[in-house]
Design an enzyme around this catalytic site. Sequence first.
Site, PDB file in Angstrom:
ATOM      1  N   HIS A  60      91.587  29.885  49.416  1.00  0.00           N
ATOM      2  CA  HIS A  60      93.101  29.724  49.600  1.00  0.00           C
ATOM      3  C   HIS A  60      93.113  28.478  50.391  1.00  0.00           C
ATOM      4  O   HIS A  60      92.352  27.420  49.984  1.00  0.00           O
ATOM      5  CB  HIS A  60      93.834  30.766  50.081  1.00  0.00           C
ATOM      6  CG  HIS A  60      95.420  30.587  50.112  1.00  0.00           C
ATOM      7  ND1 HIS A  60      96.026  29.729  49.420  1.00  0.00           N
ATOM      8  CD2 HIS A  60      96.249  31.197  50.927  1.00  0.00           C
ATOM      9  CE1 HIS A  60      97.279  29.678  49.388  1.00  0.00           C
ATOM     10  NE2 HIS A  60      97.573  30.473  50.578  1.00  0.00           N
ATOM     11  N   HIS A 113      92.425  27.781  39.660  1.00  0.00           N
ATOM     12  CA  HIS A 113      93.701  27.786  40.147  1.00  0.00           C
ATOM     13  C   HIS A 113      93.998  29.287  39.442  1.00  0.00           C
ATOM     14  O   HIS A 113      93.906  29.345  38.286  1.00  0.00           O
ATOM     15  CB  HIS A 113      94.591  26.900  39.995  1.00  0.00           C
ATOM     16  CG  HIS A 113      95.760  27.003  41.059  1.00  0.00           C
ATOM     17  ND1 HIS A 113      96.912  27.751  40.930  1.00  0.00           N
ATOM     18  CD2 HIS A 113      95.696  26.679  42.219  1.00  0.00           C
ATOM     19  CE1 HIS A 113      97.538  27.938  41.849  1.00  0.00           C
ATOM     20  NE2 HIS A 113      97.306  27.172  42.788  1.00  0.00           N
ATOM     21  N   ASP A 133      93.245  21.079  46.498  1.00  0.00           N
ATOM     22  CA  ASP A 133      92.162  20.945  47.852  1.00  0.00           C
ATOM     23  C   ASP A 133      91.218  20.166  47.518  1.00  0.00           C
ATOM     24  O   ASP A 133      90.384  19.829  48.367  1.00  0.00           O
ATOM     25  CB  ASP A 133      91.744  22.471  48.131  1.00  0.00           C
ATOM     26  CG  ASP A 133      92.739  23.366  48.600  1.00  0.00           C
ATOM     27  OD1 ASP A 133      92.994  24.360  48.400  1.00  0.00           O
ATOM     28  OD2 ASP A 133      93.492  22.889  49.615  1.00  0.00           O
TER      29      ASP A 133
HETATM   30  C1  SDX Z   1      95.147  27.117  46.807  1.00  0.00           C
HETATM   31  O1  SDX Z   1      98.295  30.353  44.610  1.00  0.00           O
HETATM   32  C2  SDX Z   1      98.313  29.057  44.856  1.00  0.00           C
HETATM   33  O2  SDX Z   1      99.184  28.558  44.546  1.00  0.00           O
HETATM   34  C3  SDX Z   1      97.338  28.519  46.083  1.00  0.00           C
HETATM   35  C4  SDX Z   1      97.507  26.812  46.310  1.00  0.00           C
HETATM   36  C5  SDX Z   1      98.854  26.644  47.133  1.00  0.00           C
HETATM   37  O3  SDX Z   1      99.393  25.677  47.095  1.00  0.00           O
HETATM   38  O4  SDX Z   1      99.229  27.666  48.016  1.00  0.00           O
HETATM   39  O5  SDX Z   1      97.502  26.344  45.143  1.00  0.00           O
HETATM   40  C6  SDX Z   1      96.367  26.451  47.228  1.00  0.00           C
HETATM   41  O6  SDX Z   1      94.733  28.089  47.328  1.00  0.00           O
HETATM   42  C7  SDX Z   1      94.400  26.368  45.677  1.00  0.00           C
HETATM   43  C8  SDX Z   1      92.922  27.037  45.559  1.00  0.00           C
HETATM   44  C9  SDX Z   1      91.941  26.605  46.397  1.00  0.00           C
HETATM   45  N1  SDX Z   1      90.695  27.394  46.300  1.00  0.00           N
HETATM   46  C10 SDX Z   1      89.618  26.973  45.833  1.00  0.00           C
HETATM   47  O7  SDX Z   1      89.408  25.934  45.445  1.00  0.00           O
HETATM   48  C11 SDX Z   1      88.207  28.026  45.818  1.00  0.00           C
HETATM   49  C12 SDX Z   1      87.676  27.775  44.489  1.00  0.00           C
HETATM   50  N2  SDX Z   1      88.329  28.309  43.425  1.00  0.00           N
HETATM   51  C13 SDX Z   1      88.205  29.595  42.811  1.00  0.00           C
HETATM   52  O8  SDX Z   1      87.923  30.321  44.100  1.00  0.00           O
HETATM   53  C14 SDX Z   1      89.120  30.287  41.689  1.00  0.00           C
HETATM   54  O9  SDX Z   1      89.509  29.199  41.031  1.00  0.00           O
HETATM   55  C15 SDX Z   1      90.609  30.866  42.645  1.00  0.00           C
HETATM   56  C16 SDX Z   1      90.325  31.683  43.472  1.00  0.00           C
HETATM   57  C17 SDX Z   1      91.352  29.756  43.127  1.00  0.00           C
HETATM   58  C18 SDX Z   1      91.263  31.413  41.326  1.00  0.00           C
HETATM   59  O10 SDX Z   1      90.334  32.314  40.812  1.00  0.00           O
HETATM   60  P1  SDX Z   1      91.018  33.377  39.769  1.00  0.00           P
HETATM   61  O11 SDX Z   1      92.186  32.970  39.062  1.00  0.00           O
HETATM   62  O12 SDX Z   1      91.006  34.704  40.504  1.00  0.00           O
HETATM   63  O13 SDX Z   1      89.933  33.489  38.736  1.00  0.00           O
HETATM   64  P2  SDX Z   1      88.491  33.834  39.009  1.00  0.00           P
HETATM   65  O14 SDX Z   1      87.926  33.746  40.456  1.00  0.00           O
HETATM   66  O15 SDX Z   1      88.208  35.350  38.441  1.00  0.00           O
HETATM   67  O16 SDX Z   1      87.385  33.013  37.934  1.00  0.00           O
HETATM   68  C19 SDX Z   1      87.670  33.202  36.694  1.00  0.00           C
HETATM   69  C20 SDX Z   1      86.255  32.624  36.060  1.00  0.00           C
HETATM   70  C21 SDX Z   1      85.184  33.228  36.676  1.00  0.00           C
HETATM   71  O17 SDX Z   1      83.943  32.982  35.885  1.00  0.00           O
HETATM   72  P3  SDX Z   1      83.619  34.246  34.752  1.00  0.00           P
HETATM   73  O18 SDX Z   1      83.225  35.498  35.954  1.00  0.00           O
HETATM   74  O19 SDX Z   1      84.603  34.387  34.048  1.00  0.00           O
HETATM   75  O20 SDX Z   1      82.439  33.837  34.126  1.00  0.00           O
HETATM   76  O21 SDX Z   1      86.182  31.032  36.343  1.00  0.00           O
HETATM   77  C22 SDX Z   1      85.169  31.020  37.171  1.00  0.00           C
HETATM   78  C23 SDX Z   1      84.747  32.088  37.908  1.00  0.00           C
HETATM   79  O22 SDX Z   1      83.500  32.264  38.128  1.00  0.00           O
HETATM   80  N3  SDX Z   1      85.545  29.921  38.356  1.00  0.00           N
HETATM   81  C24 SDX Z   1      84.980  29.019  39.047  1.00  0.00           C
HETATM   82  C25 SDX Z   1      85.840  28.700  40.107  1.00  0.00           C
HETATM   83  N4  SDX Z   1      86.861  29.028  39.896  1.00  0.00           N
HETATM   84  C26 SDX Z   1      86.924  30.098  38.683  1.00  0.00           C
HETATM   85  N5  SDX Z   1      83.580  28.690  38.780  1.00  0.00           N
HETATM   86  C27 SDX Z   1      83.068  27.944  39.723  1.00  0.00           C
HETATM   87  N6  SDX Z   1      83.737  27.010  40.315  1.00  0.00           N
HETATM   88  C28 SDX Z   1      85.445  27.488  40.862  1.00  0.00           C
HETATM   89  N7  SDX Z   1      85.778  26.759  41.505  1.00  0.00           N
END
Ligand code: SDX
Length: 381
Positions: A224, A263, A317
Amino acid sequence: MMQADTEVHKGLEGVIVSESSVGFVDGQAGRLVYRGFNIETLAARSNYEEVAYLLLYGHLPNQKEFENFKATLRSTMELNTDTVDLIKSIGHKAHPMSVLRTVVSYIGAKDPKSNSTDLKDQEEMSLRIMSKFPAIVGTIARASKGLNPVRPDPKLGYAANFLYCSTGSRPDAEQEKIMDTCLILHADHGSNASTFSALVTIATLADMYSAVTSAISTLKGPLHGGANELALETIKKVGKPENAEQVLSKMLANKEKIMGFGHRVYKVYDPRARILKGFAESVTHKNGKEVLFQTAEQMEKVMISKLGEKGIFPNVDFYSGMVYDSLGFESNMFTPIFALARVAGWTARSLEYVKDNKLFRPKAKYVGEIGPKDYIEIQKR
Ligand code: SDX
């Protein structure tokens, strides 16, 4: 009786838990709206205090409303000596987000109103908390470097005072505009994890200090608010544009999440990242760190080519850390700056929700042994 929904919506993905008119995130169109205003409009023409008023009260203030709001914030922005002493006692040892969480909780413990659930008191607490954030986060920034605090200047705005309390110098117009816009971009974002934490807390009729403390605790996590600190670390690890393909491919092959991408809601480019990317390009050019930006831009191209089809694009971010770094902040201050902005969304949505309150109590699908099992004395186990 209707068959209860037995499907597990892990992480409440896709579940609507409340109605709100504070803000809207359109993940397909890549659009962010605060009370009907596009984020691009507010970023270009408004300022953080006006946006905080908009989020809290639902309309842009007229001149009189705005002056009263700013006067209220300035009247309580100073920190008491014991609060400053608390920050100095832990500020150089603990992560700034842990210090921020501790300080807000401490101030709340001392506020006699924090035992009230009266809506008017909750609103007053919201403004008192928000008013102190520039001095709290600025003092934390200085304490983490062993520097003495700088008292806020009532003649400065919210963003400028934060920079002044952090650096000891009054910012120039460009620095103030950049920070102020970053705060606008981070002020609210639907039912994100930290805002949801605040709602769960306020819905028990706990006080606003407790709700904001819950939110700060939640924002700290790397999935997050903590992603901005790690995103810049990854960009520095890649080091130069020609390394991007190889480094990212290896990280992805190891199933590592690339911080600053993806996201839960946006399946297209995060509109905030577009604006922050523009700032990042200009500030890195100005301070001779073009390679940092060029590396980030190449990482973006590589990630979109590999995962764009899965809806993975830069989020808020990815470029924000580069901007804060150029303003002289250590990376461990990036998430407290996020909190400095989000306190508006946390409090606005908490006040909105508690006016038509409903305790949150979701279910967990029990997959354990149904029993009943016999109890065997310890000597016989
Ligand atoms: C913020 O919610 C909000 O509004 C938050 C925010 C706000 O203003 O409050 O916008 C701020 O928190 C932004 C997000 C910051 N976090 C990151 O940058 C961390 C990296 N991102 C990931 O952890 C991920 O994208 C999430 C947690 C943000 C969202 O993930 P989801 O929707 O839970 O999706 P998921 O983790 O289930 O991923 C789906 C697929 C997976 O691959 P498969 O298992 O299907 O093969 O996408 C891949 C994931 O591995 N994936 C990524 C990835 N994000 C998703 N792979 C590599 N790098 C990534 N960043």
